[in-house]
Design a protein around this motif. Structure first.
Motif, PDB file in Angstrom:
ATOM      1  N   ASN A 153       0.829  -1.200   0.000  1.00 35.95           N
ATOM      2  CA  ASN A 153       0.000   0.000   0.000  1.00 35.95           C
ATOM      3  C   ASN A 153       0.869   1.258   0.000  1.00 35.95           C
ATOM      4  OD1 ASN A 153      -2.436   1.614   0.385  1.00 35.95           O
ATOM      5  ND2 ASN A 153      -1.778   1.834   2.508  1.00 35.95           N
ATOM      6  N   LEU A 154       1.933   1.255   0.811  1.00 39.20           N
ATOM      7  CA  LEU A 154       2.846   2.403   0.857  1.00 39.20           C
ATOM      8  C   LEU A 154       3.621   2.544  -0.448  1.00 39.20           C
ATOM      9  CD1 LEU A 154       4.216   1.941   4.486  1.00 39.20           C
ATOM     10  CD2 LEU A 154       2.846   3.870   3.678  1.00 39.20           C
ATOM     11  N   PHE A 155       4.088   1.432  -0.984  1.00 40.05           N
ATOM     12  CA  PHE A 155       4.854   1.463  -2.232  1.00 40.05           C
ATOM     13  C   PHE A 155       3.997   1.986  -3.382  1.00 40.05           C
ATOM     14  CE2 PHE A 155       6.627  -0.474  -6.077  1.00 40.05           C
ATOM     15  CZ  PHE A 155       7.976  -0.172  -5.946  1.00 40.05           C
ATOM     16  N   ASP A 156       2.760   1.490  -3.471  1.00 39.45           N
ATOM     17  CA  ASP A 156       1.847   1.963  -4.529  1.00 39.45           C
ATOM     18  C   ASP A 156       1.529   3.440  -4.353  1.00 39.45           C
ATOM     19  OD1 ASP A 156       1.834  -0.579  -5.553  1.00 39.45           O
ATOM     20  OD2 ASP A 156      -0.119  -1.145  -4.711  1.00 39.45           O
ATOM     21  N   ALA A 157       1.391   3.884  -3.091  1.00 38.05           N
ATOM     22  CA  ALA A 157       1.064   5.288  -2.831  1.00 38.05           C
ATOM     23  C   ALA A 157       2.192   6.208  -3.276  1.00 38.05           C
ATOM     24  CB  ALA A 157       0.757   5.486  -1.350  1.00 38.05           C
ATOM     25  N   VAL A 158       3.435   5.832  -2.988  1.00 39.41           N
ATOM     26  CA  VAL A 158       4.545   6.710  -3.384  1.00 39.41           C
ATOM     27  C   VAL A 158       4.737   6.690  -4.901  1.00 39.41           C
ATOM     28  CG1 VAL A 158       6.470   5.046  -3.221  1.00 39.41           C
ATOM     29  CG2 VAL A 158       6.859   7.440  -2.661  1.00 39.41           C
ATOM     30  N   LYS A 159       4.422   5.581  -5.536  1.00 43.61           N
ATOM     31  CA  LYS A 159       4.493   5.512  -6.996  1.00 43.61           C
ATOM     32  C   LYS A 159       3.380   6.337  -7.640  1.00 43.61           C
ATOM     33  CE  LYS A 159       7.899   2.693  -8.219  1.00 43.61           C
ATOM     34  NZ  LYS A 159       8.914   3.048  -9.229  1.00 43.61           N
ATOM     35  N   ARG A 160       2.242   6.380  -6.972  1.00 44.75           N
ATOM     36  CA  ARG A 160       1.072   7.081  -7.524  1.00 44.75           C
ATOM     37  C   ARG A 160       1.121   8.582  -7.233  1.00 44.75           C
ATOM     38  NH1 ARG A 160      -2.186   4.265  -4.969  1.00 44.75           N
ATOM     39  NH2 ARG A 160      -2.620   5.651  -3.212  1.00 44.75           N
ATOM     40  N   LEU A 208       5.008  10.836   0.250  1.00 46.04           N
ATOM     41  CA  LEU A 208       4.407  10.207   1.420  1.00 46.04           C
ATOM     42  C   LEU A 208       4.655  11.115   2.608  1.00 46.04           C
ATOM     43  CD1 LEU A 208       5.347   6.382   1.348  1.00 46.04           C
ATOM     44  CD2 LEU A 208       3.066   7.366   1.147  1.00 46.04           C
ATOM     45  N   ARG A 209       3.712  11.145   3.521  1.00 51.02           N
ATOM     46  CA  ARG A 209       3.926  11.906   4.744  1.00 51.02           C
ATOM     47  C   ARG A 209       4.916  11.169   5.649  1.00 51.02           C
ATOM     48  NH1 ARG A 209      -1.905  14.639   6.365  1.00 51.02           N
ATOM     49  NH2 ARG A 209      -2.273  15.636   4.329  1.00 51.02           N
ATOM     50  N   HIS A 210       5.330  11.858   6.704  1.00 53.38           N
ATOM     51  CA  HIS A 210       6.482  11.404   7.493  1.00 53.38           C
ATOM     52  C   HIS A 210       6.351   9.963   7.972  1.00 53.38           C
ATOM     53  CE1 HIS A 210       9.783  11.383  10.344  1.00 53.38           C
ATOM     54  NE2 HIS A 210       8.934  10.960  11.265  1.00 53.38           N
ATOM     55  N   GLU A 211       5.226   9.624   8.630  1.00 48.71           N
ATOM     56  CA  GLU A 211       5.090   8.282   9.198  1.00 48.71           C
ATOM     57  C   GLU A 211       5.101   7.205   8.119  1.00 48.71           C
ATOM     58  OE1 GLU A 211       5.286   7.295  12.221  1.00 48.71           O
ATOM     59  OE2 GLU A 211       5.416   9.301  13.090  1.00 48.71           O
ATOM     60  N   GLY A 212       4.477   7.496   6.997  1.00 42.15           N
ATOM     61  CA  GLY A 212       4.496   6.546   5.887  1.00 42.15           C
ATOM     62  C   GLY A 212       5.895   6.360   5.321  1.00 42.15           C
ATOM     63  N   ARG A 213       6.619   7.488   5.156  1.00 40.04           N
ATOM     64  CA  ARG A 213       7.999   7.387   4.668  1.00 40.04           C
ATOM     65  C   ARG A 213       8.844   6.554   5.629  1.00 40.04           C
ATOM     66  NH1 ARG A 213       7.568  12.957   4.241  1.00 40.04           N
ATOM     67  NH2 ARG A 213       9.248  13.294   5.767  1.00 40.04           N
ATOM     68  N   SER A 266      -0.797   2.065  14.974  1.00 43.17           N
ATOM     69  CA  SER A 266      -0.825   3.360  14.290  1.00 43.17           C
ATOM     70  C   SER A 266      -2.253   3.742  13.923  1.00 43.17           C
ATOM     71  CB  SER A 266       0.040   3.315  13.026  1.00 43.17           C
ATOM     72  OG  SER A 266       1.384   3.020  13.337  1.00 43.17           O
ATOM     73  N   ASN A 267      -2.527   5.038  13.926  1.00 46.20           N
ATOM     74  CA  ASN A 267      -3.845   5.554  13.548  1.00 46.20           C
ATOM     75  C   ASN A 267      -3.671   6.670  12.522  1.00 46.20           C
ATOM     76  OD1 ASN A 267      -5.646   4.031  15.450  1.00 46.20           O
ATOM     77  ND2 ASN A 267      -4.358   5.051  16.959  1.00 46.20           N
ATOM     78  N   PRO A 268      -3.527   6.309  11.240  1.00 47.57           N
ATOM     79  CA  PRO A 268      -3.286   7.327  10.211  1.00 47.57           C
ATOM     80  C   PRO A 268      -4.481   8.240  10.009  1.00 47.57           C
ATOM     81  CG  PRO A 268      -3.675   5.177   9.208  1.00 47.57           C
ATOM     82  CD  PRO A 268      -3.565   4.944  10.677  1.00 47.57           C
ATOM     83  N   GLY A 269      -4.183   9.481   9.698  1.00 47.03           N
ATOM     84  CA  GLY A 269      -5.239  10.444   9.415  1.00 47.03           C
ATOM     85  C   GLY A 269      -5.510  10.535   7.919  1.00 47.03           C
ATOM     86  N   ALA A 270      -6.284  11.542   7.539  1.00 45.85           N
ATOM     87  CA  ALA A 270      -6.617  11.732   6.126  1.00 45.85           C
ATOM     88  C   ALA A 270      -5.341  12.020   5.336  1.00 45.85           C
ATOM     89  CB  ALA A 270      -7.600  12.889   5.978  1.00 45.85           C
ATOM     90  N   GLY A 271      -5.202  11.353   4.191  1.00 47.77           N
ATOM     91  CA  GLY A 271      -4.040  11.555   3.344  1.00 47.77           C
ATOM     92  C   GLY A 271      -2.808  10.792   3.763  1.00 47.77           C
ATOM     93  N   GLU A 272      -2.914   9.981   4.839  1.00 44.19           N
ATOM     94  CA  GLU A 272      -1.780   9.170   5.289  1.00 44.19           C
ATOM     95  C   GLU A 272      -2.029   7.703   4.928  1.00 44.19           C
ATOM     96  OE1 GLU A 272       0.107  11.352   9.104  1.00 44.19           O
ATOM     97  OE2 GLU A 272      -1.841  10.416   9.468  1.00 44.19           O
ATOM     98  N   HIS A 273      -0.953   6.964   4.739  1.00 53.61           N
ATOM     99  CA  HIS A 273      -1.087   5.585   4.246  1.00 53.61           C
ATOM    100  C   HIS A 273      -0.375   4.570   5.122  1.00 53.61           C
ATOM    101  CE1 HIS A 273      -2.723   7.133   0.442  1.00 53.61           C
ATOM    102  NE2 HIS A 273      -1.746   8.039   0.464  1.00 53.61           N
ATOM    103  N   HIS A 274       0.201   4.992   6.247  1.00 57.37           N
ATOM    104  CA  HIS A 274       0.935   4.044   7.085  1.00 57.37           C
ATOM    105  C   HIS A 274      -0.042   3.229   7.933  1.00 57.37           C
ATOM    106  CE1 HIS A 274       0.316   7.595   9.602  1.00 57.37           C
ATOM    107  NE2 HIS A 274       0.422   6.794  10.661  1.00 57.37           N
TER     108      HIS A 274
END
Length: 562
Positions: free
Chosen positions: A358-365, A369-374, A440-448
């Motif tokens: 999910n994170l890999f696809d998000a950074v490709k798309r 990525l926001r900090h926690e996802g990165r 973890s509890n990601p917010g809007a726009g986060e993918h972690h």
């Protein structure tokens, strides 16, 4: 109110179990290197006074000379109503707690996976044999105030009682798995050991005498034949007097109400297989009360007074990852295959767990990525063997599709080097565990985080469908995730995509990747000894752990399947 005198500081970092009688004020006294935990064992002042009276009372003739109970070769089973009264080093305290946690986590995993009773018995025999034999004692010159060896079983129980008393969810988890362990141990006792246990703990459950059984056999037989099949009833009756216990009828009110037990002269005659349920029920009630008391005392006193020394250890225990270390860059070569930048797209498609994919696809798309996802993806890719140079090239290539290279170097390059221990304190951080992702509890726009927890039903169904999983299996996985069994859902995804199972269960995203590469035939699997060999470098730590400090070398947990 008022000032309290400090005890002189001692150089040895000991946890000292002090009996209630030594805490005259009934309150915890601030001691720089000691902690009074006896209050956590029993309850309030009335319970403590009762326990002190029982300890002071002379033993009955039957208990001291074995008058009514024959001796047994089985080890003594504890109800954990009295804390050990002895000094123990903080390192041993923590190591024992981790060993008990391995056993409880294995029990929890077995229950979650729906193992049958026989399989659970085998599992508990194996885990207790490896980590928590009831006869184990503290090595070295440690003993209780009475001179008896200090039991590893009791020390580890009270250590985890402190760790798991803090929230309702933790108390519920600890209570469930401790009761399973207690039940397993009680069932292994022979008839004489059970009788001794009941007498020692003042449980009014008496083995039936042969003459009493002969007198009541007709009534017992009628009740048994009325509630079960003939063959089952005859099997219980053929055990004779040894197959029944006389129990005060008020303690089996549910059986009396349902007319499922024979009763005479104020006593109910309970089959031996139902005795275990009664004893476990008493154990559950005692432990539940003790956990509630411990929770109050922890919040009122210990959390603040021991915040620098013991509290970080206790708080971290319930979050501790006990599996294999995936923190060393380059270890992937020893575990089976080396991942390079050109391998990432195909590896992400076939071997990444859903959280990493999910994170890999998000950074490709999104090329961002926001900090926690990165952070989560950086450490994951470090764990699968991607070098720092190639990781830097990956992030720069993706981010520079939206921002200038100068901005990347200024705002993002430092974090990549930091993840590899090349900046800041140069700590060798480990990839996130499943438990850290789930918390973890990601917010809007986060993918972690863990998709099995954070995705809605439709989003999870679509994500699983993209992995070419059969629709009926997708439904099963989604239902498992809805029941909050996120790691089991991830394991079912692995089975659906690879045709194999991960026997020890999914505990780590990088474990999922390694098992996938092995299943797909990438490289030769490394030897366990190579994976776990010690190196001279500092121990890696998980970001967000207490103080982000390396664990003590002397208590590094041995990798287990938990």
């Amino acid at each position: 109110p008022g000032t309290r005198a400090r005890a002189p500081t001692r150089t040895r970092a000991d946890v000292v179990f002090v009996p209630p009688s030594e805490s005259a004020s009934g309150r915890l006294t601030r001691l720089p290197v000691r902690i009074v935990v006896a209050m956590f064992a029993i309850g309030g002042k009335k319970d403590q006074a009762k326990a002190a009276a029982l300890r002071a009372a002379p033993k009955s003739a039957s208990k001291t000379s074995g008058g009514s109970v024959r001796p047994s070769n089985h080890p003594k089973l504890s109800m954990y109503t009295e804390t050990p009264s002895a000094d123990i080093s903080l390192e041993t305290f923590e190591a024992f707690a981790l060993d008990r946690m391995r056993v409880l986590k294995a029990i929890d995993d077995g229950l979650s996976r729906g193992k049958k009773p026989a399989e659970m018995e085998q599992l508990m025999n194996e885990e207790t044999g490896k980590h928590l034999k009831i006869t184990d004692v503290v090595p070295g010159d440690f003993s209780t105030l009475g001179g008896a060896p200090l039991s590893k079983d009791e020390v580890s129980h009270f250590a985890l009682r402190l760790a798991y008393c803090r929230t309702e969810e933790l108390r519920r988890w600890f209570l469930l798995n401790e009761c399973q362990l207690f039940k397993h141990r009680f069932n292994k006792l022979d008839a004489y050991a059970k009788a001794a246990f009941l007498e020692e703990h003042d449980m009014e459950y008496k083995p039936l005498k042969p003459e009493t059984f002969a007198e009541k056999r007709k009534g017992i037989s009628e009740v048994l034949h009325g509630i079960m099949k003939r063959d089952d009833a005859e099997k219980i009756l053929n055990a004779g007097a040894s197959g029944f216990y006389a129990v005060p009828f008020e303690e089996v009110a549910d059986l009396v109400r349902g007319r499922r037990v024979f009763m005479a002269d104020g006593e109910a005659y309970v089959p031996r297989d139902q005795l275990t349920s009664l004893v476990v029920g008493a154990f559950r009630a005692s432990l539940s009360k003790s956990l509630a008391v411990a929770s109050r005392r922890w919040a009122q006193h210990v959390a603040g007074e021991e915040r620098e020394r013991l509290a970080p250890v206790i708080v971290s225990l319930s979050k501790r990852y006990l599996g294999r270390d995936f923190g060393k860059p380059g270890d992937a070569g020893e575990r089976g295959s080396v991942v390079t930048l050109k391998d990432l797209p195909s590896a992400a498609k076939t071997s990444f767990p859903l959280c990493a994919k999910n994170l890999f696809d998000a950074v490709k798309r999104e090329h961002h990525l926001r900090h926690e996802g990165r952070r989560q993806l950086q450490l994951y890719m470090k764990g699968i063997g991607l070098s720092l140079e190639e990781a830097m090239l990956f992030w720069k290539t993706e981010f520079c599709k939206k921002i200038p290279a100068e901005k990347f170097e200024k705002e993002y390059a430092y974090a990549v080097r930091h993840a590899y221990g090349k900046e800041g304190k140069r700590v060798d951080y480990t990839p996130h565990t499943c438990m850290k992702c789930i918390s973890s509890n990601p917010g809007a726009g986060e993918h972690h985080g863990c998709p099995y927890k954070t995705f809605g039903e439709e989003s999870l169904t679509a994500a699983l469908g993209g992995l070419s999983i059969a629709p009926h299996k997708v439904r099963d996985i989604v239902q498992k995730a809805k029941a909050h069994h996120y790691q089991l859902a991830c394991g079912m995804t692995f089975e659906a995509t690879h045709g194999k199972t991960i026997e020890e269960g999914v505990q780590h995203p990088n474990q999922y990747f390694d098992e996938s590469r092995k299943a797909l035939g990438f490289g030769a699997s490394g030897k366990e000894g190579d994976e776990n060999k010690e190196t001279g470098s500092a121990s890696p730590v998980t970001p967000g752990a207490a103080g982000a400090r390396p664990a003590r070398p002397s208590i590094q947990p041995a990798p287990v399947s938990a």
